[in-house]
Write an enzyme that holds these catalytic residues in place. Structure first.
Site, PDB file in Angstrom:
ATOM      1  N   LYS A 127      82.383  -1.727 -19.449  1.00  0.00           N
ATOM      2  CA  LYS A 127      82.926  -1.586 -20.810  1.00  0.00           C
ATOM      3  C   LYS A 127      82.041  -2.206 -21.885  1.00  0.00           C
ATOM      4  O   LYS A 127      82.036  -1.760 -23.025  1.00  0.00           O
ATOM      5  CB  LYS A 127      84.319  -2.230 -20.877  1.00  0.00           C
ATOM      6  CG  LYS A 127      85.410  -1.391 -20.254  1.00  0.00           C
ATOM      7  CD  LYS A 127      86.757  -2.017 -20.527  1.00  0.00           C
ATOM      8  CE  LYS A 127      87.865  -1.159 -19.991  1.00  0.00           C
ATOM      9  NZ  LYS A 127      89.200  -1.630 -20.371  1.00  0.00           N
ATOM     10  N   ASN A 166      85.904   1.825 -24.161  1.00  0.00           N
ATOM     11  CA  ASN A 166      86.556   2.441 -22.988  1.00  0.00           C
ATOM     12  C   ASN A 166      86.576   3.965 -23.085  1.00  0.00           C
ATOM     13  O   ASN A 166      87.015   4.643 -22.169  1.00  0.00           O
ATOM     14  CB  ASN A 166      87.974   1.887 -22.773  1.00  0.00           C
ATOM     15  CG  ASN A 166      88.985   2.511 -23.715  1.00  0.00           C
ATOM     16  OD1 ASN A 166      88.652   2.916 -24.831  1.00  0.00           O
ATOM     17  ND2 ASN A 166      90.220   2.602 -23.286  1.00  0.00           N
TER      18      ASN A 166
END
Ligand code: NAP
Length: 287
Positions: free
Chosen positions: A73, A94
Protein backbone atom coordinates in the site's frame (compact mmCIF):
# COMPACT_ATOMS: atom_id res chain seq x y z
CA UNK A 1 -22.56 -10.73 -21.74
CA UNK A 2 -21.53 -10.27 -18.12
CA UNK A 3 -19.20 -12.67 -16.25
CA UNK A 4 -18.51 -14.48 -19.51
CA UNK A 5 -14.93 -13.83 -20.46
CA UNK A 6 -14.57 -12.78 -24.10
CA UNK A 7 -12.59 -10.38 -26.25
CA UNK A 8 -14.23 -7.34 -24.64
CA UNK A 9 -13.70 -8.32 -21.00
CA UNK A 10 -11.98 -5.63 -18.93
CA UNK A 11 -9.65 -6.61 -16.12
CA UNK A 12 -9.71 -5.50 -12.50
CA UNK A 13 -7.75 -7.11 -9.70
CA UNK A 14 -5.97 -6.99 -6.37
CA UNK A 15 -2.26 -7.32 -5.65
CA UNK A 16 -0.95 -8.40 -2.28
CA UNK A 17 0.98 -11.07 -0.44
CA UNK A 18 -0.80 -12.99 0.95
CA UNK A 19 -3.91 -12.45 -1.14
CA UNK A 20 -5.58 -15.87 -1.01
CA UNK A 21 -7.82 -14.92 1.93
CA UNK A 22 -9.12 -11.74 0.25
CA UNK A 23 -12.88 -11.38 -0.09
CA UNK A 24 -12.50 -8.58 -2.65
CA UNK A 25 -12.85 -10.94 -5.68
CA UNK A 26 -16.24 -12.14 -4.37
CA UNK A 27 -17.41 -8.58 -3.70
CA UNK A 28 -16.29 -7.11 -7.05
CA UNK A 29 -17.35 -10.05 -9.21
CA UNK A 30 -20.79 -9.93 -7.55
CA UNK A 31 -21.04 -6.22 -8.42
CA UNK A 32 -20.04 -6.96 -12.06
CA UNK A 33 -22.61 -9.74 -12.27
CA UNK A 34 -25.42 -7.72 -10.72
CA UNK A 35 -24.69 -4.64 -12.88
CA UNK A 36 -24.19 -6.85 -15.95
CA UNK A 37 -20.76 -5.40 -16.67
CA UNK A 38 -18.16 -7.26 -18.70
CA UNK A 39 -15.34 -7.05 -16.16
CA UNK A 40 -13.47 -9.73 -14.26
CA UNK A 41 -11.70 -9.15 -10.93
CA UNK A 42 -8.69 -11.38 -10.27
CA UNK A 43 -6.41 -11.83 -7.22
CA UNK A 44 -2.66 -11.59 -8.02
CA UNK A 45 -0.14 -12.75 -5.44
CA UNK A 46 2.77 -10.33 -5.84
CA UNK A 47 5.89 -10.41 -3.65
CA UNK A 48 7.64 -7.11 -2.84
CA UNK A 49 10.44 -7.74 -5.36
CA UNK A 50 7.87 -8.25 -8.12
CA UNK A 51 5.92 -5.03 -7.56
CA UNK A 52 7.59 -2.82 -10.18
CA UNK A 53 7.39 -5.45 -12.93
CA UNK A 54 3.74 -6.13 -12.08
CA UNK A 55 2.88 -2.45 -12.45
CA UNK A 56 4.70 -2.31 -15.81
CA UNK A 57 2.85 -5.45 -16.92
CA UNK A 58 -0.50 -4.04 -15.85
CA UNK A 59 0.19 -0.91 -17.91
CA UNK A 60 1.22 -3.05 -20.88
CA UNK A 61 -2.00 -5.07 -20.85
CA UNK A 62 -4.14 -1.99 -20.21
CA UNK A 63 -5.68 -3.14 -16.93
CA UNK A 64 -8.67 -0.95 -15.96
CA UNK A 65 -7.72 -0.73 -12.30
CA UNK A 66 -6.62 -2.66 -9.26
CA UNK A 67 -6.67 -2.75 -5.49
CA UNK A 68 -3.50 -2.83 -3.44
CA UNK A 69 -3.17 -4.61 -0.12
CA UNK A 70 -0.44 -5.59 2.36
CA UNK A 71 2.54 -5.21 1.91
CA UNK A 72 2.33 -2.83 -1.09
CA UNK A 73 0.00 0.00 0.00
CA UNK A 74 2.90 2.34 0.65
CA UNK A 75 5.52 1.13 -1.87
CA UNK A 76 3.09 1.35 -4.80
CA UNK A 77 3.11 5.16 -4.53
CA UNK A 78 6.47 5.57 -6.26
CA UNK A 79 5.19 3.78 -9.38
CA UNK A 80 2.11 5.97 -9.81
CA UNK A 81 1.73 9.08 -11.97
CA UNK A 82 -0.62 10.90 -9.59
CA UNK A 83 -1.85 10.31 -6.04
CA UNK A 84 -4.87 11.96 -4.40
CA UNK A 85 -4.15 14.47 -1.61
CA UNK A 86 -6.05 12.24 0.80
CA UNK A 87 -3.96 9.16 -0.06
CA UNK A 88 -0.77 11.21 0.36
CA UNK A 89 -1.84 12.16 3.91
CA UNK A 90 -2.81 8.55 4.59
CA UNK A 91 0.59 7.41 3.28
CA UNK A 92 -1.11 4.57 1.46
CA UNK A 93 -2.91 3.76 -1.78
CA UNK A 94 -5.42 0.92 -1.97
CA UNK A 95 -6.97 1.74 -5.36
CA UNK A 96 -5.26 2.42 -8.69
CA UNK A 97 -7.04 3.55 -11.85
CA UNK A 98 -5.45 3.32 -15.28
CA UNK A 99 -6.41 6.22 -17.53
CA UNK A 100 -4.79 5.84 -20.98
CA UNK A 101 -1.60 4.43 -19.46
CA UNK A 102 -1.39 6.92 -16.58
CA UNK A 103 -1.88 5.44 -13.13
CA UNK A 104 -3.87 7.39 -10.52
CA UNK A 105 -3.77 6.35 -6.85
CA UNK A 106 -6.53 6.71 -4.25
CA UNK A 107 -7.28 5.46 -0.77
CA UNK A 108 -10.86 4.33 -0.08
CA UNK A 109 -10.25 2.69 3.33
CA UNK A 110 -11.11 5.78 5.38
CA UNK A 111 -14.15 6.49 3.20
CA UNK A 112 -15.23 2.85 3.61
CA UNK A 113 -15.04 3.14 7.38
CA UNK A 114 -17.04 6.39 7.47
CA UNK A 115 -19.69 4.89 5.14
CA UNK A 116 -19.95 1.75 7.29
CA UNK A 117 -20.69 3.99 10.30
CA UNK A 118 -23.19 6.03 8.29
CA UNK A 119 -24.96 2.84 7.22
CA UNK A 120 -25.59 2.28 10.94
CA UNK A 121 -26.66 5.92 11.48
CA UNK A 122 -23.41 6.94 13.14
CA UNK A 123 -21.64 10.19 12.22
CA UNK A 124 -18.15 11.21 13.38
CA UNK A 125 -18.86 14.95 13.17
CA UNK A 126 -18.26 16.64 16.56
CA UNK A 127 -17.61 13.27 18.20
CA UNK A 128 -14.88 12.29 20.66
CA UNK A 129 -13.19 9.21 19.27
CA UNK A 130 -10.76 6.77 20.89
CA UNK A 131 -8.74 4.37 18.75
CA UNK A 132 -6.79 1.36 20.07
CA UNK A 133 -3.78 0.59 17.87
CA UNK A 134 -1.76 2.73 15.45
CA UNK A 135 -1.06 0.51 12.45
CA UNK A 136 -1.59 1.03 8.73
CA UNK A 137 -5.37 1.05 9.01
CA UNK A 138 -5.41 3.81 11.65
CA UNK A 139 -3.66 6.41 9.53
CA UNK A 140 -6.36 5.98 6.86
CA UNK A 141 -9.38 6.05 9.12
CA UNK A 142 -8.14 8.78 11.45
CA UNK A 143 -7.16 11.14 8.59
CA UNK A 144 -10.66 10.68 7.15
CA UNK A 145 -12.37 11.15 10.54
CA UNK A 146 -10.41 14.38 11.10
CA UNK A 147 -11.48 15.54 7.61
CA UNK A 148 -15.09 14.74 8.58
CA UNK A 149 -14.80 17.14 11.57
CA UNK A 150 -14.37 14.73 14.46
CA UNK A 151 -14.09 16.81 17.65
CA UNK A 152 -11.17 14.81 19.07
CA UNK A 153 -9.24 11.68 18.15
CA UNK A 154 -7.19 9.90 20.80
CA UNK A 155 -4.87 7.17 19.54
CA UNK A 156 -3.75 4.64 22.17
CA UNK A 157 -0.94 2.32 21.20
CA UNK A 158 1.60 -0.07 22.73
CA UNK A 159 4.32 1.75 20.77
CA UNK A 160 3.62 5.38 21.61
CA UNK A 161 5.81 6.87 18.85
CA UNK A 162 3.69 5.27 16.13
CA UNK A 163 0.54 6.84 17.57
CA UNK A 164 2.24 10.23 17.88
CA UNK A 165 3.48 10.05 14.28
CA UNK A 166 -0.13 9.77 13.04
CA UNK A 167 -1.23 12.58 15.38
CA UNK A 168 1.48 14.86 13.98
CA UNK A 169 0.30 14.26 10.41
CA UNK A 170 -3.30 15.08 11.35
CA UNK A 171 -2.54 18.04 13.59
CA UNK A 172 -0.12 19.57 11.06
CA UNK A 173 -2.30 19.06 7.97
CA UNK A 174 -5.97 18.92 8.94
CA UNK A 175 -6.63 20.40 12.37
CA UNK A 176 -5.38 20.17 15.92
CA UNK A 177 -7.71 17.38 17.08
CA UNK A 178 -5.45 14.41 17.68
CA UNK A 179 -3.47 13.20 20.71
CA UNK A 180 -1.68 10.00 21.64
CA UNK A 181 -1.20 7.91 24.78
CA UNK A 182 0.03 4.45 25.64
CA UNK A 183 -2.40 1.56 25.47
CA UNK A 184 -3.11 0.13 28.92
CA UNK A 185 -6.31 -0.43 30.90
CA UNK A 186 -5.86 2.68 33.05
CA UNK A 187 -5.36 5.01 30.07
CA UNK A 188 -8.10 3.33 28.10
CA UNK A 189 -10.59 3.86 30.91
CA UNK A 190 -9.53 7.50 31.40
CA UNK A 191 -9.98 8.34 27.75
CA UNK A 192 -12.94 6.21 26.76
CA UNK A 193 -15.37 6.37 29.66
CA UNK A 194 -16.92 9.46 28.14
CA UNK A 195 -16.05 8.99 24.46
CA UNK A 196 -18.64 8.71 21.70
CA UNK A 197 -16.90 6.13 19.53
CA UNK A 198 -14.34 3.50 20.61
CA UNK A 199 -12.52 1.57 17.87
CA UNK A 200 -10.32 -1.52 18.17
CA UNK A 201 -7.84 -1.71 15.34
CA UNK A 202 -5.44 -4.18 16.94
CA UNK A 203 -5.62 -7.66 15.39
CA UNK A 204 -6.27 -9.19 18.83
CA UNK A 205 -9.34 -11.43 18.64
CA UNK A 206 -9.10 -12.11 14.90
CA UNK A 207 -9.55 -15.71 13.68
CA UNK A 208 -8.08 -18.14 14.54
CA UNK A 209 -7.47 -16.48 17.95
CA UNK A 210 -11.15 -15.75 18.46
CA UNK A 211 -11.07 -16.11 22.27
CA UNK A 212 -8.55 -13.31 22.71
CA UNK A 213 -9.46 -9.74 23.61
CA UNK A 214 -7.36 -6.54 23.69
CA UNK A 215 -9.05 -5.41 26.96
CA UNK A 216 -9.72 -7.07 30.31
CA UNK A 217 -13.16 -5.49 30.53
CA UNK A 218 -15.23 -2.55 29.28
CA UNK A 219 -17.11 -1.97 32.54
CA UNK A 220 -16.39 1.77 32.35
CA UNK A 221 -18.38 2.25 29.12
CA UNK A 222 -21.88 3.65 29.05
CA UNK A 223 -24.41 2.45 26.51
CA UNK A 224 -24.05 5.78 24.65
CA UNK A 225 -20.66 4.75 23.25
CA UNK A 226 -20.61 3.19 19.80
CA UNK A 227 -17.99 0.42 19.75
CA UNK A 228 -16.28 -0.72 16.53
CA UNK A 229 -13.81 -3.45 15.68
CA UNK A 230 -12.05 -3.46 12.31
CA UNK A 231 -12.02 -7.26 12.48
CA UNK A 232 -14.80 -9.00 10.51
CA UNK A 233 -13.79 -12.61 11.14
CA UNK A 234 -15.28 -13.54 13.57
CA UNK A 235 -18.36 -11.38 13.01
CA UNK A 236 -18.53 -10.62 16.73
CA UNK A 237 -15.18 -10.51 18.52
CA UNK A 238 -14.92 -10.95 22.28
CA UNK A 239 -14.25 -7.18 22.37
CA UNK A 240 -17.58 -6.47 20.64
CA UNK A 241 -19.39 -8.99 22.87
CA UNK A 242 -18.13 -7.17 25.96
CA UNK A 243 -19.39 -3.88 24.49
CA UNK A 244 -22.75 -5.44 23.67
CA UNK A 245 -23.06 -6.54 27.30
CA UNK A 246 -22.70 -2.85 28.23
CA UNK A 247 -25.63 -2.03 25.94
CA UNK A 248 -23.46 -0.33 23.29
CA UNK A 249 -24.19 -0.28 19.56
CA UNK A 250 -21.52 -2.50 17.97
CA UNK A 251 -20.09 -2.36 14.43
CA UNK A 252 -17.63 -4.89 13.00
CA UNK A 253 -15.17 -4.44 10.11
CA UNK A 254 -17.27 -6.02 7.36
CA UNK A 255 -18.97 -2.75 6.42
CA UNK A 256 -15.59 -1.03 6.08
CA UNK A 257 -14.37 -3.74 3.72
CA UNK A 258 -17.56 -3.62 1.72
CA UNK A 259 -17.80 0.15 1.38
CA UNK A 260 -14.12 0.60 0.50
CA UNK A 261 -14.67 -1.95 -2.27
CA UNK A 262 -17.75 -0.11 -3.52
CA UNK A 263 -15.82 3.19 -3.50
CA UNK A 264 -12.99 1.58 -5.53
CA UNK A 265 -15.47 0.16 -8.03
CA UNK A 266 -17.05 3.55 -8.51
CA UNK A 267 -13.61 5.11 -9.14
CA UNK A 268 -12.86 2.53 -11.85
CA UNK A 269 -16.22 2.44 -13.60
CA UNK A 270 -18.21 5.55 -12.58
CA UNK A 271 -21.15 3.15 -11.98
CA UNK A 272 -23.49 3.66 -9.07
CA UNK A 273 -23.93 0.83 -6.56
CA UNK A 274 -27.44 1.27 -5.16
CA UNK A 275 -28.79 0.22 -1.76
CA UNK A 276 -30.40 -2.90 -3.21
CA UNK A 277 -27.03 -4.10 -4.46
CA UNK A 278 -25.43 -3.21 -1.10
CA UNK A 279 -27.99 -5.55 0.51
CA UNK A 280 -26.85 -8.36 -1.81
CA UNK A 281 -23.18 -7.58 -1.08
CA UNK A 282 -23.81 -7.62 2.68
CA UNK A 283 -24.34 -11.38 2.34
CA UNK A 284 -21.24 -12.15 0.26
CA UNK A 285 -19.18 -13.12 3.32
CA UNK A 286 -21.85 -15.58 4.45
CA UNK A 287 -21.62 -17.72 1.28
P1 NAP B 1 -0.92 -3.27 11.64
O1 NAP B 1 -0.39 -2.21 10.73
O2 NAP B 1 -0.16 -4.54 11.77
O3 NAP B 1 -1.08 -2.60 13.10
C1 NAP B 1 -1.52 -3.36 14.19
C2 NAP B 1 -1.62 -2.46 15.43
O4 NAP B 1 -2.10 -3.25 16.50
C3 NAP B 1 -0.29 -1.87 15.87
O5 NAP B 1 -0.50 -0.57 16.33
C4 NAP B 1 0.14 -2.77 17.00
O6 NAP B 1 0.86 -2.12 18.03
C5 NAP B 1 -1.19 -3.19 17.59
N1 NAP B 1 -1.11 -4.52 18.21
C6 NAP B 1 -0.81 -5.69 17.60
N2 NAP B 1 -0.86 -6.70 18.50
C7 NAP B 1 -1.16 -6.14 19.70
C8 NAP B 1 -1.34 -6.67 21.00
N3 NAP B 1 -1.20 -7.96 21.25
N4 NAP B 1 -1.66 -5.80 21.98
C9 NAP B 1 -1.81 -4.49 21.74
N5 NAP B 1 -1.64 -3.93 20.53
C10 NAP B 1 -1.33 -4.75 19.50
O7 NAP B 1 -2.38 -3.69 11.23
P2 NAP B 1 -3.49 -2.85 10.42
O8 NAP B 1 -3.23 -2.93 8.97
O9 NAP B 1 -3.65 -1.52 11.05
O10 NAP B 1 -4.79 -3.76 10.70
C11 NAP B 1 -5.28 -3.85 11.99
C12 NAP B 1 -6.54 -4.73 12.04
O11 NAP B 1 -7.55 -4.15 11.23
C13 NAP B 1 -6.36 -6.15 11.53
O12 NAP B 1 -7.16 -6.99 12.31
C14 NAP B 1 -6.88 -6.07 10.10
O13 NAP B 1 -7.36 -7.32 9.65
C15 NAP B 1 -8.02 -5.08 10.28
N6 NAP B 1 -8.33 -4.34 9.07
C16 NAP B 1 -9.63 -4.39 8.63
C17 NAP B 1 -9.99 -3.69 7.51
C18 NAP B 1 -11.42 -3.74 7.04
O14 NAP B 1 -11.70 -3.37 5.88
N7 NAP B 1 -12.33 -4.15 7.89
C19 NAP B 1 -9.05 -2.90 6.82
C20 NAP B 1 -7.75 -2.87 7.30
C21 NAP B 1 -7.39 -3.59 8.43
P3 NAP B 1 2.43 -1.73 17.86
O15 NAP B 1 2.44 -0.50 17.02
O16 NAP B 1 2.87 -1.49 19.25
O17 NAP B 1 3.09 -2.91 17.22
Amino acid sequence: MYNTINGHTKILGIIGDPVEHSLSPQIHNTICKELELNYVYVPFKVASEGLEKTVEGFKAIGITGFNVTIPHKNHIIKYLDEVSDEAVLMGAVNTVKNVNGRLFGYNTDGNGFIKSLKSRDVSVKDKNIVIMGAGGSVRGISVKMAMEDAKSITILNRTLEKAQEICDIINDNIGNVCRSASLDMFTLEQHSKSCDILINTTPVGMAPYIHECPVEHLDFLTSDTVVCDLIYNPEETVFLSKAKERGCKIINGWGMLLFQAVASFQIWTDKKVNSQLIEILQKVNKK
